[in-house]
Write an enzyme that holds these catalytic residues in place. Structure first.
Site, PDB file in Angstrom:
ATOM      1  N   SER A 100     -24.671  -5.559 -16.188  1.00  0.00           N
ATOM      2  CA  SER A 100     -23.713  -6.203 -17.081  1.00  0.00           C
ATOM      3  C   SER A 100     -24.148  -6.136 -18.540  1.00  0.00           C
ATOM      4  O   SER A 100     -24.288  -5.062 -19.103  1.00  0.00           O
ATOM      5  CB  SER A 100     -23.484  -7.644 -16.613  1.00  0.00           C
ATOM      6  N   ASP A 239     -18.305  -5.880 -22.395  1.00  0.00           N
ATOM      7  CA  ASP A 239     -19.739  -5.842 -22.126  1.00  0.00           C
ATOM      8  C   ASP A 239     -20.051  -4.582 -21.325  1.00  0.00           C
ATOM      9  O   ASP A 239     -19.175  -3.741 -21.101  1.00  0.00           O
ATOM     10  CB  ASP A 239     -20.192  -7.115 -21.408  1.00  0.00           C
ATOM     11  N   ASP A 241     -20.549  -3.681 -18.233  1.00  0.00           N
ATOM     12  CA  ASP A 241     -19.785  -3.292 -17.045  1.00  0.00           C
ATOM     13  C   ASP A 241     -18.303  -3.615 -17.178  1.00  0.00           C
ATOM     14  O   ASP A 241     -17.541  -3.471 -16.222  1.00  0.00           O
ATOM     15  CB  ASP A 241     -20.368  -3.914 -15.780  1.00  0.00           C
ATOM     16  N   ASP A 243     -16.459  -6.276 -17.389  1.00  0.00           N
ATOM     17  CA  ASP A 243     -15.732  -7.367 -16.722  1.00  0.00           C
ATOM     18  C   ASP A 243     -15.455  -8.517 -17.684  1.00  0.00           C
ATOM     19  O   ASP A 243     -14.775  -9.475 -17.331  1.00  0.00           O
ATOM     20  CB  ASP A 243     -16.461  -7.857 -15.467  1.00  0.00           C
TER      21      ASP A 243
END
Length: 445
Positions: A100, A239, A241, A243
């Site tokens: 992340s 960010d 990843d 999400d």
């Protein structure tokens, strides 16, 4: 749980999270789903752009096919893209390789079940037992050995899903995107291009090391400058990843998750799409959000910090909107996890439909100053149960006289007690916190 936390098995690559761990996770998952259904398991795998993601992908795939599973590779794709395709492609489970917003030296392995939700803890406990050598699983042989499938069509279907979710044109709208040199780099621009936007992208040249480095939703100043200097209508930062999503209005002001919840909540309620007229924020959301929701005659139900708690509440009670200050927003009517690109599309829907700028839509919310102090303590449970500490919180809130609040909570991972005060001025925050900090003094480590 020994290895899997609230957001998967995360650690420094090849230190606390190793190739051997990844291989064993693949081995157990491939065997577990095959044995349970007496057929070859089908597992879909996606990753972010950090250098070690390729290493972990190969180890996971080796484990999966050695246990008889077929592994479908989405390659670089946002975390919510894996969750979406797990359901859309009717896979047994999905595996995401990402840490992340963490630095490139870290990585993580997260699993979702066939419904796209975070993997059940009882399955994760079985995987941990296998990692520790407490159980054995057989190797596949002959034609039972699995295969690997290059599954780029799955990523294309995810992109098509995002585009199809927007029933509006962005022709003539100037949009800035900060892809954090992460998973959004291969997805976000094609989506906004397809909708006709004039797209200006920064930080979309991943090299394996620059993910989240001075960019993305955790370092949003570059996007703020970009929006102002380019004269853009709006900007979105993701960010690593993808999400999460934070926005920047046309004036360069940051629009965080609380403001996004307000703007989308008011709009959805206006059009009868906000279930029970209720938004689901966490206890860490700004006091100003709660005040603004009250004034908009919207209800809210707070949860503990963490998107899994937000979604658990939404799922249990059928709510359609929830999220965190960090930009992890869940639209329960269309998804079961936060999706940064979907969040930016939903914000654009409001901007286009209401014919207002993002700064105008956010104007009713007056975010309160906050002061957060982390106190290292000898025993956080003892500190949290101390009558003197509890009494100090009550006195601090009485001091604020309904114009703010004080929140005290223990860290989930460290021997810390976090003290957060919100009030109309920074000085009032400091004074309110001081009341609680004095009571915590005897517990300091």
């Amino acid at each position: 749980m020994k290895y899997f936390g609230t957001d998967g098995f995360r650690g420094e690559a090849n230190n606390t999270l190793t190739v051997d761990h990844a291989f064993k996770i693949g081995r157990y998952v491939g065997w577990y789903y095959g044995a349970r259904q007496e057929r070859k398991a089908r597992v879909v795998v996606g990753k972010d752009t950090r250098r070690s993601s390729y290493m972990f992908e190969n180890a996971l795939v080796a484990g999966l096919v050695a246990s008889g599973a077929d592994a479908y590779l989405l390659h670089v794709i946002p975390t919510p893209g894996v969750a979406y395709e797990t359901v859309d492609g009717r896979f047994d489970c999905g595996i995401i390789i990402s840490a992340s917003h963490n630095p490139y030296t870290d990585n993580g392995i997260k699993l979702v079940n066939g419904e796209g939700y975070k993997m059940d803890e009882d399955v994760l406990e079985l995987i941990e037992a296998y990692i520790d050598g407490e159980v054995e699983v057989p190797l596949a042989t002959g034609d039972a050995i699995g295969c690997t499938v290059d599954y780029m069509q799955g990523r294309n279907r995810y992109i098509a899903h995002l585009i199809a979710s927007a029933n509006f044109s962005l022709q003539g709208v100037k949009i800035g995107l900060d892809c954090a040199n992460g998973a959004a780099s291969s997805v976000a621009k094609p989506v906004f291009d397809a909708l006709g936007a004039d797209v200006r992208v920064i930080n979309n040249a991943p090299d394996g090391f620059n993910i989240n480095v001075d960019c993305g939703s955790t370092h949003i100043d570059r996007l703020r400058r970009h929006v102002v200097e380019q004269g853009l209508d709006v900007g979105f930062a993701y960010d690593g990843d993808a999400d999460r999503c934070l926005a920047v209005d046309e004036r360069g002001n940051v629009v965080d998750g609380d403001l996004i919840l307000y703007v989308c909540g008011v709009y959805l309620n206006k059009h009868g799409r906000l279930t029970a007229g209720t938004v689901v924020p966490t206890v860490m959301s700004n006091y100003g959000l709660f005040k603004a929701l009250d004034e908009a005659h919207l209800s809210y139900e707070t949860t503990a910090v963490g998107d899994r708690f937000v979604y658990a509440c939404m799922r249990e009670k059928g709510y359609s909107l929830g999220g965190e200050q960090s930009g992890h927003i869940i639209f329960g009517d269309i998804e079961c996890t936060g999706d940064g690109i979907m969040t930016s599309l939903r914000l654009m829907e409001v901007i286009r439909a209401e014919r207002e700028t993002l700064s105008q839509l956010c104007a009713p919310v007056k975010l309160y100053p906050q002061e957060l102090v982390n106190v290292r303590v000898k025993d956080k449970d003892a500190a949290m149960g101390d009558a003197a500490v509890l009494g100090s919180v009550k006195r601090a809130e009485e001091f604020l006289a309904g114009q703010g609040r004080v929140l005290v909570r223990a860290s989930g991972t460290e021997p810390l007690v976090r003290v957060l005060a919100e009030a109309p001025t920074e000085e009032l925050c400091k004074q309110a916190n001081g009341i609680v900090l004095e009571a915590l003094e005897s517990h300091r480590a």
